[in-house]
Structure formats: structure tokens, C-alpha cells
Design an enzyme around this catalytic site. Structure first.
Site, mmCIF file in Angstrom:
data_model
loop_
_atom_site.group_PDB
_atom_site.id
_atom_site.type_symbol
_atom_site.label_atom_id
_atom_site.label_comp_id
_atom_site.label_asym_id
_atom_site.label_seq_id
_atom_site.Cartn_x
_atom_site.Cartn_y
_atom_site.Cartn_z
ATOM 1 N N GLY A 1 -4.246 3.629 1.642
ATOM 2 C CA GLY A 1 -5.252 3.481 2.693
ATOM 3 C C GLY A 1 -6.502 4.310 2.447
ATOM 4 N NE ARG B 1 16.562 -0.068 1.711
ATOM 5 C CZ ARG B 1 17.150 -0.418 0.579
ATOM 6 N NH1 ARG B 1 16.443 -0.773 -0.463
ATOM 7 N NH2 ARG B 1 18.459 -0.400 0.477
ATOM 8 C CB SER C 1 -0.868 -0.016 1.259
ATOM 9 O OG SER C 1 -1.537 1.209 1.393
ATOM 10 C CE1 TYR D 1 -1.438 6.063 9.913
ATOM 11 C CE2 TYR D 1 -0.585 4.031 8.993
ATOM 12 C CZ TYR D 1 -0.658 5.404 8.979
ATOM 13 O OH TYR D 1 0.040 6.129 8.046
ATOM 14 C CG HIS E 1 -1.912 8.629 0.584
ATOM 15 N ND1 HIS E 1 -3.146 8.302 1.101
ATOM 16 C CD2 HIS E 1 -2.040 9.845 0.025
ATOM 17 C CE1 HIS E 1 -3.979 9.306 0.877
ATOM 18 N NE2 HIS E 1 -3.330 10.254 0.225
ATOM 19 C CG HIS F 1 3.918 6.251 10.366
ATOM 20 N ND1 HIS F 1 4.748 5.807 9.361
ATOM 21 C CD2 HIS F 1 2.658 6.030 9.929
ATOM 22 C CE1 HIS F 1 4.015 5.331 8.362
ATOM 23 N NE2 HIS F 1 2.748 5.451 8.681
ATOM 24 C CD GLN G 1 27.627 16.806 -9.036
ATOM 25 O OE1 GLN G 1 28.063 16.462 -7.958
ATOM 26 N NE2 GLN G 1 28.016 17.913 -9.636
ATOM 27 C CD GLU H 1 21.937 20.899 -0.992
ATOM 28 O OE1 GLU H 1 22.356 19.764 -1.278
ATOM 29 O OE2 GLU H 1 22.689 21.775 -0.558
ATOM 30 N NE ARG I 1 1.887 -3.011 6.299
ATOM 31 C CZ ARG I 1 2.058 -1.926 5.570
ATOM 32 N NH1 ARG I 1 1.213 -1.635 4.607
ATOM 33 N NH2 ARG I 1 3.094 -1.152 5.780
ATOM 34 C CG ASP J 1 29.893 13.478 -18.880
ATOM 35 O OD1 ASP J 1 28.791 13.794 -18.396
ATOM 36 O OD2 ASP J 1 30.971 13.685 -18.283
ATOM 37 C CD GLN K 1 15.879 12.837 -3.209
ATOM 38 O OE1 GLN K 1 16.640 11.928 -3.472
ATOM 39 N NE2 GLN K 1 16.075 14.043 -3.667
ATOM 40 C CD GLU L 1 3.884 0.364 8.857
ATOM 41 O OE1 GLU L 1 4.933 0.322 8.217
ATOM 42 O OE2 GLU L 1 3.283 -0.673 9.159
#
Length: 675
Positions: free
Chosen positions: A62, A292, A29, A170, A31, A256, A415, A658, A218, A407, A343, A168
Site C-alpha cells: 500500500g 489461504r 498486496s 482502512y 508491505h 485488522h 523438529q 525458542e 478491493r 541424520d 513469522q 481490512e
């Protein structure tokens, strides 16, 4: 070699009795924010792309069972006939691609970002400004009934199942532990009482949908908070949930509010597979392992080792909807890798933006970012083989253009080649490997080690400048006088010798990366046992909630580092929303001194003299590393424009804020889609 011999466990079907799944992959799941936008074409396109890509079972983001349980005001749910009709468009689209999809029912409890939030006890969460109202007996009955109603509506909307979100931190999780449940009635006190809410929700949901409907529970396998569940309690709950009617037991890791990373890139791959392995044999329903797992080799190995019956991957299906099909076709090297950076996914979610993916800007934008084949091919020159240039070249070539990539370096990646030197950023190796393989598969002409001048680009129809950035020179008095001052490029790329005491100038992302690089010996990300020791994670069979009573225990730092910045704010304040705290905590554990509001007076042979709050101080250092920001490298773009050529400038060459691979890759993809 056929796929079934390469990944025999991962690609084996799973018989659930009344139905079967085509393989052992579960899309966890996430969001997305699409449902809240009421753009149901986009929701259907997002999920159907993953079904077409081969996922065995998809779980949606969820859905709130009621307004008080929504993660934020206006969070998506399934309340009206119109909602059911909209969700039906999604389930029809998934079924048309041969997929199966379950709707997650999530009641946020005290994590809900609203004045309406409810919980077993009126204890405020550390990550929300709102204190919850404690539920009375009637309130508890309402919450249970709302779960059952949501499950029945999901069935009406054509879902193949539901997932009851019990982990988590909840609402359901809040009932389970004394940390958040301080009731003394039938719903608190003994563990039997505390788990009653979870069991009742599953029982009532099963009654609402009948026997032939997938019901995933879960479960929080390891809470990673003080006063979390013991392992015996987790096993007791798992058995009770199975008896109450669950079809599949899925895994949640950590609340969380836990101060332990669970899904960031520095977490080792499959770091928590051992907790599901311990559950195997305790219940007879299939168990899903999670967190992971981002490559078919990793997924296959945890299944082959008996850690689980299925593997949950969430963000890897943002990065590549065709993950399963590519694995099955023996093309694992073509799978765009999830680097667990957060990100464009979690950082966006928690900032109220639409979810996407750093390595795949089409994620959640399937209906408005299209890589359509071109009718007439152009010759396209892309200068700069960092993330922006690479993405442009791959998308443009994939659409049918004739692309040449230049290049000045002798390797692809720009980078990214520095980022992957940083401990905890090992996933960037896989990203560079994927870009390299994608360039080869796309038939792009690659010219490395070339210093491009305007004449080099004569004859091309389109010119894309992705020349990146150059380090900004802070021009501190004395920086060139003592031979003790280097730039981050010298450290990360050229591996110059750095002394035992170091001052790092600049506390943005690069400053933090350099400080981690300089204080860490062997990367704990490559050794699960060492990484768990660093963060104080133990076996939940020995310590409640899986937290060491002694706390984190990292290796001693390899150097003494001071991190300095001019801005008078907490260093690291502007790092990623969901990962910044991890970087700050890591440097604190390594004894890094962090100073904001510093004025750089001069660099001497002894170190750097600063003024802070009107006081002068010498920071003693053998080496000073400059990470004082970047400037766009626009010299080639300016020369071309002066010569009357039209150019497209993207990535760091366009904006040097950045180092932002997310923006660079997105910009490259969107430009290439329109060429």
C-alpha cells in the site's frame, strides 16, 4: 500431460478489453518495507523476480495518498517527481519480464499510527493508540482528490493500474459501517450515504486515469466485526463500484481488529472462497478470491468450481517467486510452500523490520543474498536434517558443491516432524515434503540413521553442524519418582499415552503446541465448516459481518490442561506478534488454565505442587509434560573442534532460544551462499 491440461483455469489468459492478463494469478498486496528504505534496486529486483516467475498481475504494498493516510509516519507514497522516477524503475523492471503491475493506494484512516490520522467519526481503533480526527466536508473532498492524484501519478510512473484499498478496516471501509461511521450528513446515515465515499473515490480515480487503465477495487466481502456490513450492502457496493469504473473486484477478508484468524496457518485452505462464489453473477467484471490459497491445485479447484475469475495469492509469492512457472512446467512439487506462519512477513512488518520469508530467506533480499554457482566444488558434510541443515544442503548443492547430509533419525525434517503433529499446523507436512523433494532434485547424498562421530567426517572440505537442540531438564523434585512425567518429544514424536488431566510445564511455543495437541480431537483446520463454527463465522447472507450472534462454538476439549510457566507474565506474551493472540484464544476456548509466576516445588503421584504469590497449590494431574526450553546439542561440534577441525555451527545447535525455524533456515541459506 501439458500444463494447460493440469491447470487449465489457472493458466488461462484473462481479457480485460483494453488489455489482457497472461493468467489468472494476482500477487496480492504486501508491505515489504523496501520502499521506505529508498533502496529502489531492491524494490525492482523483488517485483521483477515475481514477474519473471509468471505472475499474471502484481499489486504493490500500500502506497499512502497523503501523509495523514500513511500506515505509519514516513510510509511510502508517490508525492514528487523523484518518487515517480523511482517507481518508474520498478515498473520498467516488471515490464522487461513480461509482467503487469498495479500500485495499491492505501489510506489507513483510524489505523494510521500517527497523531494526524483521520476518519469518518472520531472513534479510536482498538489496535492503535491514536484517536482520529473526524473529517469535515472539506477534509473529505481532500481525501477523495488525493486518491485521484495518487492514481494519476501511478499512471505517470508506468504502472498498469491501481488498486483502491477498500477493505481490512482502512479508511474506505470505516465509512461503510455504522461501527465507525456515526455521521448524520451526506456521508453517513443510510447505506447509500455511507458508501458514497467509496464510490466517489473510484469515480474520481477513473476520471483521472482514463478508460485504458486497470482499476481494482478491493472490497471487504466479510467484515468479521460487530455491526459489519450485511451481504446486501456488500452486493450494492460491488455494483456501484463497477458502475463507477472498476475493472476488477478483489477480495478483502476481515478487518485488522477482527478477533477471528483470516490468514494464519490454522485457517483452512480457501476457507473464504464461498463468499466470492456468492458474488459471482452479481457483477460483470472479474472477481478475485483470496486468503489461504497456497498451492496450484487449490487455486485451480476454486476457479474450476466457479468461486472466482482470478486467484489472489500474496505470501506464496514470497515463498516462491517461480510459483506460476513451476506449476506450468508440471513441477508443482518443487514449489516452496507458504506455510502461513507470518513469522518473517507480517511479524516483521508490524515490528518495523524488512519483510522476508521463513522458507525463502531471499525474499526482499534478492540484491544481497545471492546463490551464485561456485567455480570450484567442495565436499560438504551437513550433520542434522532439520530446517537449518536442510536449507544449507539444498543451497550448497544448488550452487554446485558435493553435499552429504547426515541424520541420526530415519527421516528428514528434524523438529518439523513434531510441529506437523499439532492441530492447525498441517501446512508443515507440505514443508517437509518440499524439503524432501528439493533434496532429491539437488542430488544430495543422504545418510539417515547414522550416529555421526568425528571420524565419519574425515576427508570433507567443509563441515556444517546443525544438530539442533535437546530438551532442557528443569530438575523438579520427584519428576523421576512416579512414572507420570514425560517430555514434549515423548508426546509429539513417540505418542506416549497421556492421562485426562495434564499439567504442561513451560508456556513457550512448544508448551502452547502441546496444550493444543492435547485438547483437540480432529483438527478443525481440515474441515472448513467445523473451523468456522469454532470461531463463530457464519454466512454473511444470514448474519451481519459474517459473525455468529452466539459467538465462537468450539468442540469440547479432549483433556483438562493446566499450562504453567515460571515467568511472572501472561503466558503466551512472547509468541508471534500477529499470531500469538490466536494461540491464546484457542487455548482459552479449550478451557486451558494458564498460570504465570509459578515456582515448581515437587511432582507427586497426584500432580505437581507449585507456589504462586506465596501460596502453595497442588495442580492435580495424571501426566506432567515437560516443555521447559531447550539446550544446544553441541557435543559433536565440540569434539570436532577439540580435534582441531574447523566447523560451522548453525540453527538450534548455535542458539537454543525458542525453536526458531525462521532463524535456522536464514542462517543455513546465508552460510551456504558463502561456502
Amino acid at each position: 500431460m501439458t500444463h494447460s491440461t493440469t491447470y487449465p483455469h489457472l493458466l488461462a489468459p484473462l481479457d480485460l478489453g483494453f488489455t489482457s492478463l497472461r493468467n489468472r494469478t494476482l500477487m496480492g498486496s504486501m508491505h515489504t518495507g523496501l520502499e521506505e528504505r529508498k533502496d529502489w534496486d531492491a524494490v525492482a529486483a523483488f517485483y521483477s523476480a515475481r514477474a519473471k516467475g509468471g505472475v499474471g498481475l502484481i499489486v504493490t504494498g500500500g502506497m499512502a495518498p497523503n501523509s495523514e493516510g500513511g500506515v505509519f509516519p514516513g510510509a511510502a507514497g508517490l508525492y514528487t517527481d523523484e518518487d515517480i522516477a523511482n517507481h518508474r524503475r520498478v515498473t520498467d523492471a516488471v515490464h522487461a519480464e513480461g509482467g503487469k503491475i498495479a500500485m495499491q493506494i492505501l489510506n489507513a484512516g483510524r489505523y494510521a499510527y500517527s497523531h494526524e490520522c483521520v476518519a469518518p467519526s472520531a472513534i479510536k481503533s482498538p489496535i492503535s493508540p491514536f484517536a482520529p480526527k473526524a473529517l469535515d466536508a472539506a477534509g473529505i473532498e481532500k481525501q477523495i482528490a488525493d486518491y485521484a492524484t495518487a492514481a494519476a501519478r501511478a499512471q505517470q510512473a508506468g504502472y498498469d493500474g491501481v488498486e483502491i484499498m477498500g477493505s481490512e478496516g482502512y479508511l474506505i471501509n470505516q465509512f461503510l459501517v455504522t461501527h465507525t461511521n456515526q455521521r448524520d450528513d451526506a456521508w453517513g446515515g443510510s447505506y447509500e450515504n455511507r458508501m458514497r465515499f467509496a464510490v466517489e473515490v473510484v469515480k474520481r480515480a477513473r476520471a483521472a486515469v482514463g478508460p485504458d487503465f486497470i482499476l481494482i477495487y478491493r472490497i471487504s466481502m466479510i467484515d468479521l466485526i460487530p455491526n459489519g456490513s450485511t451481504w446486501d450492502e456488500v452486493v450494492m457496493l460491488a455494483k456501484a463500484v463497477e458502475a463507477a469504473g472498476a475493472t476488477i473486484l478483489n477480495t478483502g477478508i476481515g478487518w485488522h481488529e477482527a478477533r477471528v484468524p483470516t490468514i494464519a496457518t490454522s485457517v483452512p485452505r480457501a476457507a473464504f472462497a464461498s463468499v466470492t462464489k456468492a458474488m459471482m453473477g452479481e457483477v460483470s467484471i472479474p472477481i478475485v478470491t483470496s486468503n489461504r490459497i497456497n498451492h496450484p491445485d487449490v487455486a485451480e479447484s476454486v476457479l474450476a468450481e466457479g468461486c472466482a475469475d482470478m486467484v489472489s495469492m500474496a505470501r506464496p509469492f514470497l515463498a516462491d517467486p517461480d510459483f506460476v512457472n513451476k506449476a506450468a512446467a508440471g513441477k508443482a512439487d518443487e514449489i516452496a510452500p507458504c506455510i502461513a506462519c507470518n513469522q518473517a512477513c507480517l511479524d516483521h512488518t508490524f515490528s518495523g523490520k524488512l519483510t522476508s520469508c521463513l522458507v525463502n530467506p531471499r525474499a526482499c533480499h534478492e540484491t544481497n543474498l545471492d546463490y551464485a554457482p561456485v567455480t570450484s566444488a567442495k565436499s560438504v558434510a551437513v550433520v542434522g536434517a532439520g530446517p537449518a541443515g536442510l536449507m544449507t544442503a539444498i543451497v550448497a548443492a544448488g550452487r554446485g558443491h558435493d553435499v552429504t547430509l547426515f541424520d541420526r533419525s530415519d527421516r528428514l525434517g528434524g523438529q518439523l516432524n513434531m510441529a506437523r503433529q499439532v492441530p492447525g499446523k498441517e501446512e508443515f507436512h507440505g514443508l517437509v515434503d518440499w524439503f524432501t523433494s528439493a533434496v532429491a532434485h539437488a542430488g544430495i547424498t543422504v545418510r539417515l540413521g547414522v550416529e555421526v562421530i568425528t571420524e565419519t567426517l574425515d576427508g570433507f572440505d567443509e563441515i556444517v553442524i546443525a544438530t539442533g537442540v535437546v530438551p532442557r531438564d528443569p530438575q523438579i523434585a520427584g519428576q523421576d519418582a512416579h512414572g507420570n512425567t514425560v517430555s514434549y518429544i515423548d508426546v509429539l514424536r513417540d505418542k506416549v499415552d497421556v492421562g485426562k488431566r495434564v499439567a504442561v510445564i513451560g508456556a513457550g511455543g512448544i508448551g502452547f503446541d502441546v496444550a493444543e495437541f492435547l485438547t483437540t480431537g480432529d483438527s478443525p483446520t481440515l474441515d472448513i465448516a467445523e473451523w468456522k463454527q469454532e470461531w463463530g463465522i457464519t454466512d454473511p447472507q444470514t448474519d451481519r459481518g459474517g459473525l455468529s450472534p452466539d459467538g465462537p462454538n468450539p468442540d469440547a476439549p479432549t483433556r483438562e490442561v493446566t499450562l504453567l510457566q515460571r515467568k511472572a507474565e501472561k503466558p503466551g506474551k512472547r509468541l508471534g506478534k500477529t499470531t500469538g493472540w490466536i494461540h491464546r484464544a484457542t487455548l482459552q476456548m479449550k478451557g486451558v488454565r494458564m498460570l504465570g509466576g509459578a515456582t515448581y516445588e515437587e511432582i507427586t503421584a497426584e500432580g505437581i505442587v507449585i507456589t504462586k504469590n506465596g501460596e502453595r497449590e497442588l495442580i492435580e494431574a495424571d501426566t506432567i509434560v515437560l516443555c521447559a526450553g531447550q539446550l544446544s546439542d553441541r557435543s559433536l561440534a565440540d569434539a570436532l573442534e577439540a580435534a582441531g577441525r574447523t566447523v560451522h555451527v548453525i540453527g538450534g545447535a548455535d542458539v537454543a532460544a525458542e525453536l526458531d525455524a525462521k532463524r535456522a533456515i536464514d542462517q543455513g541459506a546465508r552460510l551456504a551462499a558463502t561456502l
